[in-house]
Design a protein around this motif. Sequence first.
Motif, PDB file in Angstrom:
ATOM      1  N   THR A 243     -58.516 -24.163  48.124  1.00  0.00           N
ATOM      2  CA  THR A 243     -57.841 -23.545  46.986  1.00  0.00           C
ATOM      3  C   THR A 243     -57.172 -24.622  46.129  1.00  0.00           C
ATOM      4  O   THR A 243     -56.767 -25.664  46.647  1.00  0.00           O
ATOM      5  N   PRO A 244     -57.040 -24.362  44.820  1.00  0.00           N
ATOM      6  CA  PRO A 244     -56.346 -25.337  43.969  1.00  0.00           C
ATOM      7  C   PRO A 244     -54.844 -25.264  44.199  1.00  0.00           C
ATOM      8  O   PRO A 244     -54.300 -24.206  44.518  1.00  0.00           O
ATOM      9  N   VAL A 245     -54.198 -26.420  44.062  1.00  0.00           N
ATOM     10  CA  VAL A 245     -52.738 -26.461  44.061  1.00  0.00           C
ATOM     11  C   VAL A 245     -52.351 -26.271  42.608  1.00  0.00           C
ATOM     12  O   VAL A 245     -52.614 -27.136  41.779  1.00  0.00           O
ATOM     13  N   HIS A 246     -51.794 -25.116  42.284  1.00  0.00           N
ATOM     14  CA  HIS A 246     -51.506 -24.792  40.883  1.00  0.00           C
ATOM     15  C   HIS A 246     -50.436 -25.703  40.313  1.00  0.00           C
ATOM     16  O   HIS A 246     -49.551 -26.168  41.014  1.00  0.00           O
ATOM     17  N   GLY A 247     -50.570 -25.983  39.040  1.00  0.00           N
ATOM     18  CA  GLY A 247     -49.634 -26.853  38.355  1.00  0.00           C
ATOM     19  C   GLY A 247     -50.056 -28.315  38.389  1.00  0.00           C
ATOM     20  O   GLY A 247     -49.328 -29.159  37.903  1.00  0.00           O
TER      21      GLY A 247
END
Length: 115
Positions: free
Chosen positions: A101-105
């Motif tokens: 999953t992407p690390v948001h921000g």
Amino acid sequence: MQSIPVDTARLGVLRCAIAPEAKITNTETQEVKRDRDGNPVWTVAVTVRQDGRRISVIEIAVSGQPKGIEEGQILKVTGLTAFMWSMGDRHGVSFRADTITPVHGTPVQGKGGEA
């Protein structure tokens, strides 16, 4: 095939090098590889850089299409396992994860080098 759990916390920053792609088992028919449950298998090329070391790129397989991942994003990889394999005189290590999953921000570098 021996499986080895990998502690991702010791790998440093994991960043998407190549966005998710379906893993193809037959290039002539474009058949997509499936896991034991029939889900399509996808791969994500991920850069790994431990403190002060050179960057390595590993390809991680995951069941189902990872969502929201773009090149340049920092990733969270859960349940990473390494598998030692050999076929005749060829051998290597492959990687599989439960989820990516992407690390948001996190910043994503734009095309042409713009941030």
